[in-house]
Scaffold this active site. Sequence first.
Site, PDB file in Angstrom:
ATOM      1  N   THR A  12       0.857  -1.196   0.000  1.00 20.42           N
ATOM      2  CA  THR A  12       0.000   0.000   0.000  1.00 20.42           C
ATOM      3  C   THR A  12       0.892   1.245   0.000  1.00 20.42           C
ATOM      4  O   THR A  12       1.955   1.262   0.628  1.00 20.42           O
ATOM      5  CB  THR A  12      -0.976   0.032   1.199  1.00 20.42           C
ATOM      6  OG1 THR A  12      -0.264   0.291   2.411  1.00 20.42           O
ATOM      7  CG2 THR A  12      -1.757  -1.267   1.326  1.00 20.42           C
ATOM      8  N   GLY A  13       0.444   2.272  -0.740  1.00 19.47           N
ATOM      9  CA  GLY A  13       1.256   3.497  -0.842  1.00 19.47           C
ATOM     10  C   GLY A  13       2.558   3.232  -1.553  1.00 19.47           C
ATOM     11  O   GLY A  13       3.621   3.616  -1.073  1.00 19.47           O
ATOM     12  N   SER A  16       5.572   6.129  -3.934  1.00 20.66           N
ATOM     13  CA  SER A  16       6.528   7.132  -3.457  1.00 20.66           C
ATOM     14  C   SER A  16       7.344   6.569  -2.302  1.00 20.66           C
ATOM     15  O   SER A  16       6.925   5.603  -1.651  1.00 20.66           O
ATOM     16  CB  SER A  16       5.705   8.352  -3.001  1.00 20.66           C
ATOM     17  OG  SER A  16       6.490   9.321  -2.357  1.00 20.66           O
ATOM     18  N   GLY A  17       8.500   7.180  -2.060  1.00 17.60           N
ATOM     19  CA  GLY A  17       9.273   6.917  -0.839  1.00 17.60           C
ATOM     20  C   GLY A  17       9.581   5.454  -0.575  1.00 17.60           C
ATOM     21  O   GLY A  17      10.046   4.719  -1.464  1.00 17.60           O
ATOM     22  N   GLY A  19       7.626   2.875   0.103  1.00 16.06           N
ATOM     23  CA  GLY A  19       6.794   1.897  -0.620  1.00 16.06           C
ATOM     24  C   GLY A  19       7.299   1.674  -2.027  1.00 16.06           C
ATOM     25  O   GLY A  19       7.378   0.541  -2.508  1.00 16.06           O
ATOM     26  N   TYR A 150       0.313  11.386  15.302  1.00 15.37           N
ATOM     27  CA  TYR A 150       1.092  10.475  14.446  1.00 15.37           C
ATOM     28  C   TYR A 150       1.694   9.349  15.294  1.00 15.37           C
ATOM     29  O   TYR A 150       1.584   8.169  14.944  1.00 15.37           O
ATOM     30  CB  TYR A 150       2.197  11.277  13.753  1.00 15.37           C
ATOM     31  CG  TYR A 150       3.102  10.458  12.862  1.00 15.37           C
ATOM     32  CD1 TYR A 150       2.661  10.002  11.618  1.00 15.37           C
ATOM     33  CD2 TYR A 150       4.405  10.148  13.249  1.00 15.37           C
ATOM     34  CE1 TYR A 150       3.498   9.257  10.793  1.00 15.37           C
ATOM     35  CE2 TYR A 150       5.242   9.410  12.427  1.00 15.37           C
ATOM     36  CZ  TYR A 150       4.789   8.965  11.201  1.00 15.37           C
ATOM     37  OH  TYR A 150       5.617   8.217  10.393  1.00 15.37           O
TER      38      TYR A 150
HETATM   39  N1  LIG Z   1      10.094   9.235   5.891  1.00 12.78           N
HETATM   40  C1  LIG Z   1      10.271   9.058   7.185  1.00 12.78           C
HETATM   41  O1  LIG Z   1      11.101   9.724   7.819  1.00 12.78           O
HETATM   42  C2  LIG Z   1       9.483   8.017   7.914  1.00 12.78           C
HETATM   43  C3  LIG Z   1       9.895   7.646   9.188  1.00 12.78           C
HETATM   44  C4  LIG Z   1       9.174   6.675   9.877  1.00 12.78           C
HETATM   45  C5  LIG Z   1       8.067   6.091   9.306  1.00 12.78           C
HETATM   46  N2  LIG Z   1       7.670   6.476   8.054  1.00 12.78           N
HETATM   47  C6  LIG Z   1       6.482   5.817   7.507  1.00 12.78           C
HETATM   48  O2  LIG Z   1       6.820   5.257   6.260  1.00 12.78           O
HETATM   49  C7  LIG Z   1       5.631   5.084   5.478  1.00 12.78           C
HETATM   50  C8  LIG Z   1       5.928   5.561   4.079  1.00 12.78           C
HETATM   51  O3  LIG Z   1       6.169   6.952   4.112  1.00 12.78           O
HETATM   52  P1  LIG Z   1       7.288   7.675   3.232  1.00 12.78           P
HETATM   53  O4  LIG Z   1       8.204   8.364   4.145  1.00 12.78           O
HETATM   54  O5  LIG Z   1       7.815   6.756   2.205  1.00 12.78           O
HETATM   55  O6  LIG Z   1       6.401   8.848   2.590  1.00 12.78           O
HETATM   56  P2  LIG Z   1       5.818   9.079   1.135  1.00 12.78           P
HETATM   57  O7  LIG Z   1       6.931   9.176   0.148  1.00 12.78           O
HETATM   58  O8  LIG Z   1       4.859  10.197   1.265  1.00 12.78           O
HETATM   59  O9  LIG Z   1       5.046   7.719   0.844  1.00 12.78           O
HETATM   60  C9  LIG Z   1       3.818   7.426   1.429  1.00 12.78           C
HETATM   61  C10 LIG Z   1       3.018   6.654   0.418  1.00 12.78           C
HETATM   62  O10 LIG Z   1       1.736   6.363   0.980  1.00 12.78           O
HETATM   63  C11 LIG Z   1       0.750   6.909   0.123  1.00 12.78           C
HETATM   64  N3  LIG Z   1      -0.436   7.282   0.857  1.00 12.78           N
HETATM   65  C12 LIG Z   1      -0.583   8.250   1.780  1.00 12.78           C
HETATM   66  N4  LIG Z   1      -1.837   8.294   2.209  1.00 12.78           N
HETATM   67  C13 LIG Z   1      -2.495   7.327   1.537  1.00 12.78           C
HETATM   68  C14 LIG Z   1      -3.823   6.882   1.541  1.00 12.78           C
HETATM   69  N5  LIG Z   1      -4.756   7.460   2.307  1.00 12.78           N
HETATM   70  N6  LIG Z   1      -4.166   5.861   0.736  1.00 12.78           N
HETATM   71  C15 LIG Z   1      -3.236   5.273  -0.058  1.00 12.78           C
HETATM   72  N7  LIG Z   1      -1.973   5.660  -0.123  1.00 12.78           N
HETATM   73  C16 LIG Z   1      -1.609   6.686   0.673  1.00 12.78           C
HETATM   74  C17 LIG Z   1       1.418   8.097  -0.530  1.00 12.78           C
HETATM   75  O11 LIG Z   1       0.702   8.539  -1.655  1.00 12.78           O
HETATM   76  P3  LIG Z   1       0.812  10.095  -2.140  1.00 12.78           P
HETATM   77  O12 LIG Z   1       2.031  10.152  -3.007  1.00 12.78           O
HETATM   78  O13 LIG Z   1      -0.462  10.311  -2.860  1.00 12.78           O
HETATM   79  O14 LIG Z   1       0.951  10.937  -0.909  1.00 12.78           O
HETATM   80  C18 LIG Z   1       2.764   7.479  -0.836  1.00 12.78           C
HETATM   81  O15 LIG Z   1       2.687   6.614  -1.944  1.00 12.78           O
HETATM   82  C19 LIG Z   1       4.543   5.860   6.202  1.00 12.78           C
HETATM   83  O16 LIG Z   1       3.699   4.944   6.882  1.00 12.78           O
HETATM   84  C20 LIG Z   1       5.313   6.713   7.192  1.00 12.78           C
HETATM   85  O17 LIG Z   1       4.556   7.022   8.334  1.00 12.78           O
HETATM   86  C21 LIG Z   1       8.344   7.413   7.351  1.00 12.78           C
END
Ligand SMILES: NC(=O)c1ccc[n+]([C@@H]2O[C@H](COP(=O)([O-])OP(=O)(O)OC[C@H]3O[C@@H](n4cnc5c(N)ncnc54)[C@H](OP(=O)(O)O)[C@@H]3O)[C@@H](O)[C@H]2O)c1
Length: 251
Positions: A12-13, A16-17, A19, A150
Site C-alpha cells: 500500500t502506498g 513514493s518513498g 513503498g 502520528y
Molecule cells: N520518511 C520518514 O522519515 C518516515 C519515518 C518513519 C516512518 N515512516 C512511515 O513510512 C511510510 C511511508 O512513508 P514515506 O516516508 O515513504 O512517505 P511518502 O513518500 O509520502 O510515501 C507514502 C506513500 O503512501 C501513500 N499514501 C498516503 N496516504 C495514503 C492513503 N490514504 N491511501 C493510499 N496511499 C496513501 C502516498 O501517496 P501520495 O504520493 O499520494 O501521498 C505514498 O505513496 C509511512 O507509513 C510513514 O509514516 C516514514
Amino acid sequence: MEQLQHKTAVITGGNSGIGYATAADFLAKGAKVLITGRRPEAVQQAVATLGGDVDSFIADQGKIEDSKQLAEYVRDRYGKIDILFVNAGIGTFATIADVTEAEFDRIMDVNLKGAFFTVQHLLPLMNDGGNIILLSSVNAHSGMPGASVYSASKAGLNSLGRTLSRELAGRKIRVNIVNPGPVDTPILEKAGVPKDAINIDHLAQRMPIGRMGRPEEIAKLVSFLASDDASFITGVEYNVDGGLSVHPLIA
Ligand SMILES: NC(=O)c1ccc[n+]([C@@H]2O[C@H](COP(=O)([O-])OP(=O)(O)OC[C@H]3O[C@@H](n4cnc5c(N)ncnc54)[C@H](OP(=O)(O)O)[C@@H]3O)[C@@H](O)[C@H]2O)c1
C-alpha cells in the site's frame, strides 16, 4: 535463486518513498507486485518507472470501502497473495492545543484504522505461510513534541502487529513491524513542513550513523522479512534509524 521468486505481494502506498523503493526491491528479487495509491497519475507514473511485473490499484487506505474493493480486485486477478506490506501513511505535526478533531481522524483513519481493515480484507486471500509487514515509525516509542497523533497512530499499529503475530500463527502467517527513523522522502513536505524548514544537520548529529536514511535502506529489511530467509521471525519490531533510538545517558 531470486529471494522472492513465485511470491505475489501487495504494497500500500507504493508510488513514493519507502513503498516505491520496496516495490523496486521486491521486483528485483523476483516477486509479482501490486502497488496501491490514492492519486491515479502518481501511481501510473510509478508503474511506468518501476517496469517489470508490476500492477496497480487506486485505493485510499483511509476509506474502508476502497480496501474492500482492493481485496475484490486481488481475488479476481491473483486469487491468493503471499506478502502484504502495509506501508501507506501520513504525518501531521502540531502541538495538542492545535490538533483539530478532523486532523486527528484523518491521521488515525489512514495510519491505524485503514491499516487494520486493509489487513482484515486481504487476510482471507493470503496463503498460509505468507507474511505481513507493518510500516510503523520510531515515533511509536518516542515522545517527540508535536507528533502526538502520528505517534499514537504508529503505537497502535505496533500493538496490532504483536497481536496478529499470535492470532495468525495457526496459519503460519508471520507478522513483523518496521520502525524507521528519519528517512529522506517527501512525507514531511506533504504534511506542510517545507524541506528547508527541516534542520538536516541537527537531525544527523543525533544519529550515530550521522545522516538520514534512504528509502532503499528500509526496503532491504522489508524484503528480508518478506522472504523465507526470515522464516523464524515473527512478532518482532525492527528499528531502522541509524542508531537514533539508542540514547546515551551522558552525551
Ligand atoms: N520518511 C520518514 O522519515 C518516515 C519515518 C518513519 C516512518 N515512516 C512511515 O513510512 C511510510 C511511508 O512513508 P514515506 O516516508 O515513504 O512517505 P511518502 O513518500 O509520502 O510515501 C507514502 C506513500 O503512501 C501513500 N499514501 C498516503 N496516504 C495514503 C492513503 N490514504 N491511501 C493510499 N496511499 C496513501 C502516498 O501517496 P501520495 O504520493 O499520494 O501521498 C505514498 O505513496 C509511512 O507509513 C510513514 O509514516 C516514514
